[in-house]
Design a protein around this motif. Sequence first.
Motif, PDB file in Angstrom:
ATOM      1  N   PHE A 146     -27.254  51.217 -94.981  1.00  6.54           N
ATOM      2  CA  PHE A 146     -28.670  51.538 -94.819  1.00  6.54           C
ATOM      3  C   PHE A 146     -29.434  50.536 -93.960  1.00  6.54           C
ATOM      4  O   PHE A 146     -30.326  50.921 -93.203  1.00  6.54           O
ATOM      5  CB  PHE A 146     -29.321  51.670 -96.195  1.00  6.54           C
ATOM      6  N   LYS A 147     -29.129  49.257 -94.103  1.00  2.00           N
ATOM      7  CA  LYS A 147     -29.716  48.203 -93.270  1.00  2.00           C
ATOM      8  C   LYS A 147     -31.245  48.276 -93.261  1.00  2.00           C
ATOM      9  O   LYS A 147     -31.899  48.189 -92.218  1.00  2.00           O
ATOM     10  CB  LYS A 147     -29.177  48.288 -91.847  1.00  2.00           C
ATOM     11  N   LYS A 148     -31.815  48.473 -94.454  1.00  2.00           N
ATOM     12  CA  LYS A 148     -33.260  48.595 -94.581  1.00  2.00           C
ATOM     13  C   LYS A 148     -33.952  47.237 -94.616  1.00  2.00           C
ATOM     14  O   LYS A 148     -35.055  47.073 -94.085  1.00  2.00           O
ATOM     15  CB  LYS A 148     -33.582  49.381 -95.860  1.00  2.00           C
TER      16      LYS A 148
ATOM     17  N   LYS B  45     -31.214  39.639 -93.311  1.00  5.49           N
ATOM     18  CA  LYS B  45     -29.893  39.932 -93.866  1.00  5.49           C
ATOM     19  C   LYS B  45     -29.451  38.938 -94.949  1.00  5.49           C
ATOM     20  O   LYS B  45     -28.635  39.271 -95.804  1.00  5.49           O
ATOM     21  CB  LYS B  45     -28.841  39.940 -92.741  1.00  5.49           C
TER      22      LYS B  45
ATOM     23  N   LYS C 196     -34.667  43.728 -93.382  1.00  4.80           N
ATOM     24  CA  LYS C 196     -34.520  43.115 -92.067  1.00  4.80           C
ATOM     25  C   LYS C 196     -33.857  41.741 -92.146  1.00  4.80           C
ATOM     26  O   LYS C 196     -33.041  41.379 -91.296  1.00  4.80           O
ATOM     27  CB  LYS C 196     -35.895  42.995 -91.398  1.00  4.80           C
TER      28      LYS C 196
ATOM     29  N   ASP D  40     -26.738  48.264 -98.631  1.00  2.00           N
ATOM     30  CA  ASP D  40     -27.801  48.019 -97.664  1.00  2.00           C
ATOM     31  C   ASP D  40     -27.284  47.219 -96.474  1.00  2.00           C
ATOM     32  O   ASP D  40     -27.706  47.448 -95.329  1.00  2.00           O
ATOM     33  CB  ASP D  40     -28.959  47.283 -98.334  1.00  2.00           C
ATOM     34  N   LEU D  41     -26.349  46.293 -96.752  1.00  2.00           N
ATOM     35  CA  LEU D  41     -25.775  45.506 -95.664  1.00  2.00           C
ATOM     36  C   LEU D  41     -24.907  46.360 -94.748  1.00  2.00           C
ATOM     37  O   LEU D  41     -24.922  46.205 -93.517  1.00  2.00           O
ATOM     38  CB  LEU D  41     -24.938  44.356 -96.231  1.00  2.00           C
ATOM     39  N   ILE D  42     -24.155  47.294 -95.325  1.00  2.00           N
ATOM     40  CA  ILE D  42     -23.164  48.042 -94.554  1.00  2.00           C
ATOM     41  C   ILE D  42     -23.730  49.330 -93.967  1.00  2.00           C
ATOM     42  O   ILE D  42     -23.486  49.642 -92.795  1.00  2.00           O
ATOM     43  CB  ILE D  42     -21.946  48.373 -95.448  1.00  2.00           C
TER      44      ILE D  42
ATOM     45  N   LYS E  13     -32.574  57.024 -96.881  1.00  2.00           N
ATOM     46  CA  LYS E  13     -32.730  55.578 -96.788  1.00  2.00           C
ATOM     47  C   LYS E  13     -33.925  55.101 -97.602  1.00  2.00           C
ATOM     48  O   LYS E  13     -33.862  54.097 -98.324  1.00  2.00           O
ATOM     49  CB  LYS E  13     -32.903  55.150 -95.328  1.00  2.00           C
TER      50      LYS E  13
END
Length: 386
Positions: free
Chosen positions: A175-177, A181, A179, A171-173, A8
């Motif tokens: 890793f979501k790193k 969105k 904050k 990143d959206l799907i 990540k």
Amino acid sequence: MSTIYYLKKSWVKLPFKIFIFSFLISFLVSPFAYSETGGSVIDGGFSDDEVKRGKRFFMGLLPFEREHESCVSCHYLTTPDTMNWNPSAMDIALKYAQLDSAAFRNSVMAPTGAVMSASHQNFDIGDEDLQMVKVYLDHLAVNGPAPEKPSINRLIIFLLLGIVLTWALLDLIIFKKVKLKFIPILIFIGAFGYQLVMIYEETVKLGRSQDYQPDQPIKFSHQVHVTENQIDCMYCHHTATESKTANIPSTNLCMNCHIVVREGSRSGRFEIDKLVQAHEEERSIEWVRIHQLPDHVFFSHAQHVGAGKLDCAQCHGEVEQMHIVRQEADLSMGWCLDCHRETNVDFLGNDYYKTYEKFHKEIKAGIRDSVTAADIGANDCAKCHY
């Protein structure tokens, strides 16, 4: 968990790393991809170093304390946007390739024509230096000018945008790193939207050549011939009223005037001599075609000029004001259809339209006051795509 965390963390930095890598690769590879091959020796036995030295003299880099203008300041190496009446470096190279150094020097120091003579009045260069210029021009005549490097800037931008939107999507799907969105969402929408715009622009350009303005084998100016000398368009393009195409004038037709006119007020004798030589050798001038429709499109000059009585400028622009002819309109299907909808045909008193009895009756009855090209079927698909 540590492996996932490392992935990540690395992914966040990945776009920046790829950008730097792509930039370095494009910077390092491009000079080698398009560089000229070395080691050539021309017929006279001169080396590449001597060719390069001659090019430096031609470009004005040598001698360091020169007082005259550089050769390239008049005799261009790349096609200019505006008319340069001086012969190009390639023209000079081809014309004088067969001359020896003494004859070349005589031509340089005492050029034919008042225009060229005036421009060479203060020209001073030593025999050895001029010999190097001749070596460079001979090399140019044999090998031609260096090819222009293609621009890959838009392709690089397109690829970088693809990397950015891929990073935002993953990143959206996964890793979501990030904050917040909405940030990757905006990045994705912006990058993808700009890509769509680029794809649309490049697709529209396919098959079109608006503003195309090629260099011609002879510097022919419509402004000089049509505006200044009052030569009618139909004198040269005499088949436009009765043929599918508007003919390019033959060498014999040009010689009707140039059998007498042998020196231009701007170009001197150099350009007209090309025409005279072609006439004496009984060969045609290889003019570069500018206006070219796709093969699946039917277009007739006779229909538009002969029957429709359209003025040439309506499609070709004010050619009489152009030194170098360019394609004024994009000649797209939409452009043609709009013209058919908006243009009133020369209907009354035109024998070609006598058979349209319905429209003649409506005009007499006051029901209509004009007839457009679309009214008489110009926008039917089979008219152009039969």
